[in-house]
Design a protein around this motif. Sequence first.
Motif, short mmCIF file in Angstrom:
data_model
loop_
_atom_site.label_atom_id
_atom_site.label_comp_id
_atom_site.label_asym_id
_atom_site.label_seq_id
_atom_site.Cartn_x
_atom_site.Cartn_y
_atom_site.Cartn_z
N ALA A 28 6.36 -3.30 0.65
CA ALA A 28 6.33 -4.07 -0.60
C ALA A 28 5.02 -4.86 -0.72
O ALA A 28 4.41 -4.91 -1.79
CB ALA A 28 7.53 -5.01 -0.68
N LEU A 29 4.57 -5.46 0.36
CA LEU A 29 3.30 -6.20 0.34
C LEU A 29 2.12 -5.27 0.10
O LEU A 29 1.18 -5.61 -0.62
CB LEU A 29 3.12 -6.99 1.63
N PHE A 30 2.15 -4.09 0.69
CA PHE A 30 1.08 -3.12 0.48
C PHE A 30 1.05 -2.65 -0.98
O PHE A 30 -0.03 -2.53 -1.58
CB PHE A 30 1.27 -1.92 1.42
N ALA A 31 2.21 -2.42 -1.59
CA ALA A 31 2.27 -2.02 -3.00
C ALA A 31 1.74 -3.14 -3.90
O ALA A 31 1.01 -2.88 -4.87
CB ALA A 31 3.69 -1.65 -3.39
N LEU A 32 2.09 -4.39 -3.59
CA LEU A 32 1.59 -5.52 -4.36
C LEU A 32 0.07 -5.63 -4.23
O LEU A 32 -0.64 -5.88 -5.21
CB LEU A 32 2.27 -6.81 -3.89
N HIS A 33 -0.45 -5.44 -3.05
CA HIS A 33 -1.89 -5.48 -2.81
C HIS A 33 -2.61 -4.39 -3.62
O HIS A 33 -3.64 -4.66 -4.26
CB HIS A 33 -2.18 -5.32 -1.32
N CYS A 34 -2.09 -3.18 -3.64
CA CYS A 34 -2.70 -2.09 -4.39
C CYS A 34 -2.66 -2.37 -5.89
O CYS A 34 -3.62 -2.10 -6.61
CB CYS A 34 -2.00 -0.76 -4.09
N TYR A 35 -1.57 -2.90 -6.39
CA TYR A 35 -1.44 -3.23 -7.81
C TYR A 35 -2.45 -4.30 -8.23
O TYR A 35 -3.11 -4.17 -9.26
CB TYR A 35 -0.02 -3.70 -8.11
N LEU A 36 -2.59 -5.35 -7.42
CA LEU A 36 -3.54 -6.42 -7.75
C LEU A 36 -4.98 -5.92 -7.67
O LEU A 36 -5.82 -6.33 -8.49
CB LEU A 36 -3.33 -7.61 -6.83
#
Length: 112
Positions: A28-36
């Motif tokens: 989830a943190l990796f997906a949030l990082h990619c989105y930002l």
Amino acid sequence: MASNLENFTHYIIIVVFPVFGFFLLCMALFALHCYLKKKKNKTTLVEETEAKHVDENMRVKENIVKGPHGQPESVMLSVEEDLHVDDDIIRKKKELEAQRNMHASSSGYSQS
């Protein structure tokens, strides 16, 4: 023998569930990082164009008043002007990538 199997099951539950939860949290943190990161690289440019539409109509009415002998005695003109102005604003959104990507691609070419 049954107590060893029961303790082994408890150890599996105690170890596997936290590891699985940690793995989901990392995803989830990796997906949030990619989105930002993707959102940061793109900027939105709004291009506005103003269009004016002018509709002008003019009506002229001519009335001829005849005298007692059938000859024209007077001419009456009436003019009606009709003016409509419409203002339209056309907005176009464009997504541009960050300028640093443009600089990186232009500096990639080097002369030997």
